[in-house]
Design a protein around this motif. Structure first.
Motif: not given
Length: 353
Positions: A84-92, A131-136
Motif C-alpha cells: 500500500l505505501p506504493n499506491h494511492s488508496p483510491l487507485i487500489v 501514493t500512500s503515507d506509510v505512517e497513515r
C-alpha cells in the motif's frame, strides 16, 4: 475437481523468472499454474508485489489477477499482497472493485505495509505524489474498505460540505480484505480492525508464534468478521523422490543466500546451474542456505502433505498457502513450470487421500 481434506491449500506466486526465460514465458508459466491449482481444488491463488528484481515478474498484482481470473473458474484470486505505501488508496480500491466485477465473489485484496523493493524504486513509484503515507497505513486500509463497499466513502471538507466517493458505480459484492505481514505491527493492526490476517512465514518464519498470539488475543470483532481468521504461508517442493525434491529446491536456496548476503541478484538458476555452482559461496551464504532449507517443506508428495498437516494443526489454522519454489531443469519448457505444477499435484493428491 479434487476435494482436498484439511488443511485447505492455497498458492502464493511471485512469478519466478529463471535463466534465459523471458517475462512473457514466466507469466505464461504462472497462468498455467493457476489453471492447475483451480482444477486441483486449491482455495485461493495470490500474486505478490515485488519490483526491479531479475528473478521476479510479479510487479503488478491487479493485472496478473485479472489474467488469472480469466483462466480459472472457481478458485479465489488475489494479492499477496499489494504494498500500500506504493499506491494511492483510491487507485487500489478502484482496481479491486473492477476485479470484483470481473470475478464476483472470487477476489481477495491482501494489503501489506512493506515497500516491496529498494529505496530508489520506492521513490520512483511515488514520484506522482499520489501514493500512500506509510505512517497513515491504518487509515488508508480503512479508507479502502469503505471505498470498495456499495455505500462508498465520504470526503468531508474542513470548510463544510461532503463529497461522495465510490470505487465503482454500483457494487453488489466486495473483495475480501486481508492484512499481511511478518511483524507484531501487522498482527496487532489486523486484530484491532477485525480483519483476517496472514503471517508471511515463507519469508523468514521468525516471530510466528508471537504474531499469532497477538492477533488472536487482541482481535476485535467487526461487521465482516466475528472471530480471528488466519492462515500461514510456506515454501514447498514436492517430487516423486526426495532426491529430486532436494535438487529442485537448490536454485531457490541459492537465490535466498544471494538476497540475504547482499550479492548481486540474478535470474533463478536451473537445477544444473545450481549444482555446478556448489562451493562458490562462502560460509555465511552456505549457512543462509541451510537455515532456509530447514524451514521449507521439501520431499515426496506424501511427506510434504503430512508435514503441512502437522504444521497447520500445531498453529491452529485450517489453511496453508504454498509458495511452490521448485526449480527447473535444463531442457524443460520456458513457458511452463513442470516442477511447480508437480509440487501442487503431488501434495493435492496426498491430501485428497
Amino acid at each position: 475437481m479434487t476435494e482436498l481434506t484439511a488443511p485447505a491449500l492455497s498458492v502464493l506466486d511471485l512469478v519466478p523468472v529463471r535463466a534465459q526465460q523471458t517475462s512473457r514465458d514466466a507469466v505464461a508459466a504462472s497462468l498455467d499454474l493457476a489453471a492447475h491449482a483451480d482444477r486441483l481444488g486449491y482455495r485461493r491463488y495470490w500474486f505478490a508485489e515485488h519490483h526491479n528484481m531479475p528473478s521476479v515478474a510479479s510487479t503488478t498484482p491487479p493485472v496478473l489477477i485479472a489474467a488469472a481470473a480469466g483462466r480459472t473458474q472457481r478458485i479465489r484470486v488475489g494479492s499477496g499482497g499489494v504494498m500500500l505505501p506504493n499506491h494511492s488508496p483510491l487507485i487500489v480500491a478502484e482496481q479491486f472493485a473492477a476485479l470484483e466485477a470481473i470475478a464476483p465473489g472470487r477476489i481477495d485484496l491482501g494489503l501489506g505495509r512493506a515497500p516491496g523493493s529498494d529505496p530508489v524504486i520506492s521513490r520512483l513509484l511515488r514520484m506522482a505524489g499520489t501514493t500512500s503515507d506509510v505512517e497513515r497505513f491504518p487509515d488508508h486500509v480503512s479508507d479502502i474498505i469503505s471505498l470498495v463497499s456499495p455505500d462508498g466513502a465520504t470526503v468531508r471538507y474542513t470548510t463544510g460540505g461532503e463529497y461522495a466517493v465510490r470505487a465503482t458505480p454500483a457494487a453488489t459484492t466486495t473483495p475480501e480484505v486481508w492484512l499481511l505481514g511478518s511483524s507484531d505491527y501487522s498482527a496487532q493492526l489486523a486484530a484491532s480492525l477485525g480483519l483476517p490476517y496472514v503471517f508471511a512465514n515463507h519469508f523468514s518464519g521468525e516471530g510466528l508464534e508471537r504474531a499469532l498470539e497477538l492477533y488472536r488475543t487482541g482481535f476485535q470483532p467487526s461487521e465482516t468478521l466475528a472471530a480471528p481468521r488466519t492462515f500461514l504461508t510456506v515454501n514447498a517442493v514436492a517430487a516423486p523422490t526426495l532426491e529430486e525434491a532436494e535438487a529442485r529446491s537448490l536454485p531457490n536456496q541459492r537465490m535466498m543466500a544471494r538476497l540475504r548476503t547482499n550479492r548481486p541478484m540474478v535470474p533463478i538458476e536451473t537445477v544444473e546451474e545450481a549444482i555446478a555452482g556448489a562451493g562458490d559461496f562462502d560460509a555465511l551464504a552456505e549457512s543462509v542456505m541451510a537455515s532456509a532449507r530447514a524451514k521449507w517443506f521439501v520431499g515426496t508428495g506424501a511427506d510434504v502433505a503430512s508435514a503441512l498437516s502437522t504444521f497447520a494443526a500445531k498453529h491452529g489454522v485450517d489453511e496453508v498457502m504454498i509458495s511452490p519454489i521448485a526449480g527447473s531443469y535444463d531442457g524443460e519448457p520456458m513457458d511452463a513450470a513442470p516442477g511447480r505444477v508437480q509440487t501442487l499435484e503431488l501434495i493435492a493428491a496426498a491430501l485428497a487421500g
